[in-house]
Design a protein around this motif. Structure first.
Motif, PDB file in Angstrom:
ATOM      1  N   GLU A 181      -3.337   0.243 -14.427  1.00  0.00           N
ATOM      2  CA  GLU A 181      -4.083  -0.880 -13.875  1.00  0.00           C
ATOM      3  C   GLU A 181      -5.396  -1.081 -14.612  1.00  0.00           C
ATOM      4  O   GLU A 181      -5.762  -2.213 -14.974  1.00  0.00           O
ATOM      5  CB  GLU A 181      -4.327  -0.641 -12.390  1.00  0.00           C
ATOM      6  CG  GLU A 181      -4.997  -1.796 -11.668  1.00  0.00           C
ATOM      7  CD  GLU A 181      -5.114  -1.523 -10.183  1.00  0.00           C
ATOM      8  OE1 GLU A 181      -4.425  -2.217  -9.412  1.00  0.00           O
ATOM      9  OE2 GLU A 181      -5.875  -0.611  -9.801  1.00  0.00           O
ATOM     10  N   GLN A 218       0.829  -1.203   0.000  1.00  0.00           N
ATOM     11  CA  GLN A 218       0.000   0.000   0.000  1.00  0.00           C
ATOM     12  C   GLN A 218       0.867   1.258   0.000  1.00  0.00           C
ATOM     13  O   GLN A 218       0.539   2.253  -0.660  1.00  0.00           O
ATOM     14  CB  GLN A 218      -0.916   0.004   1.225  1.00  0.00           C
ATOM     15  CG  GLN A 218      -1.923   1.162   1.233  1.00  0.00           C
ATOM     16  CD  GLN A 218      -2.852   1.131   0.032  1.00  0.00           C
ATOM     17  OE1 GLN A 218      -3.490   0.112  -0.240  1.00  0.00           O
ATOM     18  NE2 GLN A 218      -2.944   2.246  -0.693  1.00  0.00           N
ATOM     19  N   MET A 229      -0.653   5.372 -12.490  1.00  0.00           N
ATOM     20  CA  MET A 229      -0.780   4.010 -11.988  1.00  0.00           C
ATOM     21  C   MET A 229      -2.204   3.501 -12.141  1.00  0.00           C
ATOM     22  O   MET A 229      -2.431   2.367 -12.593  1.00  0.00           O
ATOM     23  CB  MET A 229      -0.381   3.943 -10.517  1.00  0.00           C
ATOM     24  CG  MET A 229      -0.509   2.548  -9.908  1.00  0.00           C
ATOM     25  SD  MET A 229      -0.564   2.586  -8.114  1.00  0.00           S
ATOM     26  CE  MET A 229      -2.131   3.429  -7.872  1.00  0.00           C
ATOM     27  N   THR A 230      -3.177   4.313 -11.794  1.00  0.00           N
ATOM     28  CA  THR A 230      -4.577   3.893 -11.886  1.00  0.00           C
ATOM     29  C   THR A 230      -4.954   3.564 -13.316  1.00  0.00           C
ATOM     30  O   THR A 230      -5.633   2.565 -13.591  1.00  0.00           O
ATOM     31  CB  THR A 230      -5.495   4.988 -11.329  1.00  0.00           C
ATOM     32  OG1 THR A 230      -5.161   5.243  -9.971  1.00  0.00           O
ATOM     33  CG2 THR A 230      -6.949   4.564 -11.405  1.00  0.00           C
ATOM     34  N   THR A 247       3.253   3.378  -7.493  1.00  0.00           N
ATOM     35  CA  THR A 247       3.927   2.171  -7.970  1.00  0.00           C
ATOM     36  C   THR A 247       2.957   1.000  -7.957  1.00  0.00           C
ATOM     37  O   THR A 247       2.376   0.677  -6.923  1.00  0.00           O
ATOM     38  CB  THR A 247       5.138   1.844  -7.078  1.00  0.00           C
ATOM     39  OG1 THR A 247       6.025   2.963  -7.042  1.00  0.00           O
ATOM     40  CG2 THR A 247       5.888   0.635  -7.600  1.00  0.00           C
ATOM     41  N   LEU A 248       2.803   0.363  -9.100  1.00  0.00           N
ATOM     42  CA  LEU A 248       1.879  -0.764  -9.228  1.00  0.00           C
ATOM     43  C   LEU A 248       2.603  -2.063  -8.910  1.00  0.00           C
ATOM     44  O   LEU A 248       3.703  -2.313  -9.406  1.00  0.00           O
ATOM     45  CB  LEU A 248       1.330  -0.821 -10.658  1.00  0.00           C
ATOM     46  CG  LEU A 248       0.363  -1.968 -10.971  1.00  0.00           C
ATOM     47  CD1 LEU A 248      -0.945  -1.796 -10.199  1.00  0.00           C
ATOM     48  CD2 LEU A 248       0.087  -2.045 -12.473  1.00  0.00           C
ATOM     49  N   THR A 249       1.968  -2.918  -8.115  1.00  0.00           N
ATOM     50  CA  THR A 249       2.533  -4.219  -7.780  1.00  0.00           C
ATOM     51  C   THR A 249       1.771  -5.327  -8.487  1.00  0.00           C
ATOM     52  O   THR A 249       0.539  -5.342  -8.482  1.00  0.00           O
ATOM     53  CB  THR A 249       2.487  -4.464  -6.263  1.00  0.00           C
ATOM     54  OG1 THR A 249       3.264  -3.458  -5.595  1.00  0.00           O
ATOM     55  CG2 THR A 249       3.048  -5.833  -5.906  1.00  0.00           C
ATOM     56  N   ARG A 271       1.906   1.730  -3.485  1.00  0.00           N
ATOM     57  CA  ARG A 271       0.766   2.192  -4.287  1.00  0.00           C
ATOM     58  C   ARG A 271       0.494   3.676  -4.062  1.00  0.00           C
ATOM     59  O   ARG A 271       0.183   4.416  -5.005  1.00  0.00           O
ATOM     60  CB  ARG A 271      -0.463   1.353  -3.956  1.00  0.00           C
ATOM     61  CG  ARG A 271      -1.662   1.615  -4.878  1.00  0.00           C
ATOM     62  CD  ARG A 271      -2.810   0.682  -4.575  1.00  0.00           C
ATOM     63  NE  ARG A 271      -3.923   0.949  -5.470  1.00  0.00           N
ATOM     64  CZ  ARG A 271      -4.077   0.397  -6.664  1.00  0.00           C
ATOM     65  NH1 ARG A 271      -3.181  -0.466  -7.102  1.00  0.00           N
ATOM     66  NH2 ARG A 271      -5.119   0.693  -7.422  1.00  0.00           N
ATOM     67  N   ASP A 272       0.621   4.102  -2.832  1.00  0.00           N
ATOM     68  CA  ASP A 272       0.402   5.520  -2.519  1.00  0.00           C
ATOM     69  C   ASP A 272       1.429   6.410  -3.213  1.00  0.00           C
ATOM     70  O   ASP A 272       1.187   7.605  -3.416  1.00  0.00           O
ATOM     71  CB  ASP A 272       0.463   5.742  -1.012  1.00  0.00           C
ATOM     72  CG  ASP A 272      -0.727   5.136  -0.279  1.00  0.00           C
ATOM     73  OD1 ASP A 272      -1.742   4.830  -0.933  1.00  0.00           O
ATOM     74  OD2 ASP A 272      -0.627   4.946   0.945  1.00  0.00           O
ATOM     75  N   SER A 293      -3.221  -8.049  -0.559  1.00  0.00           N
ATOM     76  CA  SER A 293      -2.727  -6.697  -0.858  1.00  0.00           C
ATOM     77  C   SER A 293      -3.446  -6.095  -2.052  1.00  0.00           C
ATOM     78  O   SER A 293      -4.113  -6.791  -2.825  1.00  0.00           O
ATOM     79  CB  SER A 293      -1.229  -6.760  -1.152  1.00  0.00           C
ATOM     80  OG  SER A 293      -0.997  -7.494  -2.347  1.00  0.00           O
ATOM     81  N   ASP A 294      -3.292  -4.790  -2.221  1.00  0.00           N
ATOM     82  CA  ASP A 294      -3.875  -4.096  -3.367  1.00  0.00           C
ATOM     83  C   ASP A 294      -2.907  -4.194  -4.537  1.00  0.00           C
ATOM     84  O   ASP A 294      -2.183  -3.255  -4.869  1.00  0.00           O
ATOM     85  CB  ASP A 294      -4.157  -2.636  -3.022  1.00  0.00           C
ATOM     86  CG  ASP A 294      -5.145  -1.995  -3.996  1.00  0.00           C
ATOM     87  OD1 ASP A 294      -5.475  -2.646  -5.015  1.00  0.00           O
ATOM     88  OD2 ASP A 294      -5.576  -0.847  -3.746  1.00  0.00           O
ATOM     89  N   SER A 295      -2.903  -5.369  -5.136  1.00  0.00           N
ATOM     90  CA  SER A 295      -2.010  -5.670  -6.244  1.00  0.00           C
ATOM     91  C   SER A 295      -2.787  -6.466  -7.274  1.00  0.00           C
ATOM     92  O   SER A 295      -3.919  -6.900  -7.026  1.00  0.00           O
ATOM     93  CB  SER A 295      -0.808  -6.482  -5.748  1.00  0.00           C
ATOM     94  OG  SER A 295      -1.245  -7.696  -5.155  1.00  0.00           O
TER      95      SER A 295
END
Length: 357
Positions: free
Chosen positions: A319, A194, A315-316, A201-203, A197-198, A222-224
């Motif tokens: 995704e 997270q 990033m958004t 950076t995308l995981t 991501r903040d 996780s938010d990945s």
């Protein structure tokens, strides 16, 4: 202290190469291009007219990388080593041999992942990556194939703090370890992802190789983007976890067959390994090998993400582009959902055409 491993290649691993009649329409001059069927399945070359990842950085948080591999020349940025014993912070440069200078057999893994993402194309040797102009940030958090969640979390934060656009996690825990995060008993990895991501950076994280119904952690909690594996025929790989998680952020990508039904390793994912650790069966020396696993599927998605970041996307938007344009090979739909494929097999050609924010 929870330990994590990178057996997502070892569970279904084929080392040894046999050149076969391969991909129609291959355009690079890399000698092993015909066996890189993963590039064809994700339509990588069709996306290259829109960019090949130049300017994007992918952190390979793994077992380290062979920093002198000729097929990664010019594709590496400074890395880090968090397998440091009691020492705080980084103690090295992300090389695969680590602090003791000994290359463990299982630690060839990170170099294989790196090559799938960004091996140099059109250099007359070896293979080509999905995003061959992207950069790799090698971060060693596993030694002899395993490591702690604290070390991996440090690697994730380091990547985010040092300019990584994408984090590739071809690692994870055994089935059931999702409960630690779900119950709030250990959110170390979840919090680190997270944090990344903040920072934009995308995981992307491997689903796992034990054929269960849910993504393994850290992909599940996780938010990945969780990545399951497909074989050469676009069927779910027998070993792959289903790319299922509560958020629905699951996709599929080429991971190989693991030679369950026989055949040769041209059915698996061919990429770079540390110099001298492969075989010479394909006539290309000992710097390459073929593995199978969701570890091999994940860097295909990371490579597509790198191409999208290089287009100047947020990033958004990166995704959204990946999830919305992934294709279901059986139903012929995009961006839908199925348990076998999640949102579908990633499609670089369609993704680069997705509207930008």
């Amino acid at each position: 202290m929870k330990r994590w491993t990178a057996p997502f290649a070892a569970a279904a691993c084929a080392i040894g190469l046999v050149a076969t009649a391969g991909s129609a329409g291959a355009t690079t001059d890399d000698p092993l291009r015909e066996d890189l069927w993963g590039l064809d399945q994700v339509h990588a070359e069709q996306a290259w007219s829109a960019g090949r990842g130049e300017g994007a950085v992918v952190a390979v948080i793994d077992t380290g990388v062979d920093l002198g591999h000729p097929d990664l020349a010019g594709r590496l940025v400074p890395g880090a080593d968090f397998v440091c014993g009691e020492q705080a912070g980084s103690c090295g440069d992300g090389g695969w041999k680590g602090q003791d200078g000994v290359g463990q057999e299982s630690d060839v893994h990170g170099t294989h992942v790196a090559g799938t993402i960004a091996a140099v194309a059109d250099n007359g040797i070896g293979v080509a990556g999905v995003a061959p102009d992207a950069k790799i940030m090698p971060i060693k958090v596993l030694e002899d194939g395993s490591g702690t969640n604290e070390d991996i979390a440090e690697g994730v934060r380091h990547a985010a703090d040092n300019g990584a656009d994408v984090i590739n996690l071809s690692l994870g825990g055994l089935p059931g370890t999702q409960l630690f995060s779900i119950l709030g008993l250990d959110t170390t990895m979840q919090d680190a992802i997270q944090y990344a991501r903040d920072k934009g950076t995308l995981t992307v994280a491997a689903a796992g190789n034990t054929s269960t119904l849910l993504c393994s952690d850290p992909a599940f909690s996780s938010d990945s983007i969780c990545v399951g594996a497909t074989d050469r025929n676009e069927l779910k790989s027998y070993f792959s976890e289903l790319p299922v998680k509560l958020s629905g952020k699951g996709v599929a990508a080429p991971g190989g067959s693991g030679r369950l039904l026989g055949g040769d390793c041209s059915e698996d994912i061919l990429s770079t390994v540390p110099r001298g650790t492969g075989t010479d069966e394909c006539g290309e020396g000992t710097d390459y090998a073929a593995f199978a696993g969701t570890s091999m599927a994940t860097p295909h998605v990371a490579g597509v993400a790198a191409i999208l970041y290089a287009q100047g996307r947020s990033m958004t938007n990166v995704e959204e582009a990946i999830l919305s344009t992934s294709r279901h090979p059986l139903l012929g739909i995009r961006g839908g959902y199925s348990a076998l494929y999640g949102r579908g097999i990633v499609d670089a050609e369609a993704a680069v055409a997705y509207p930008r924010d």
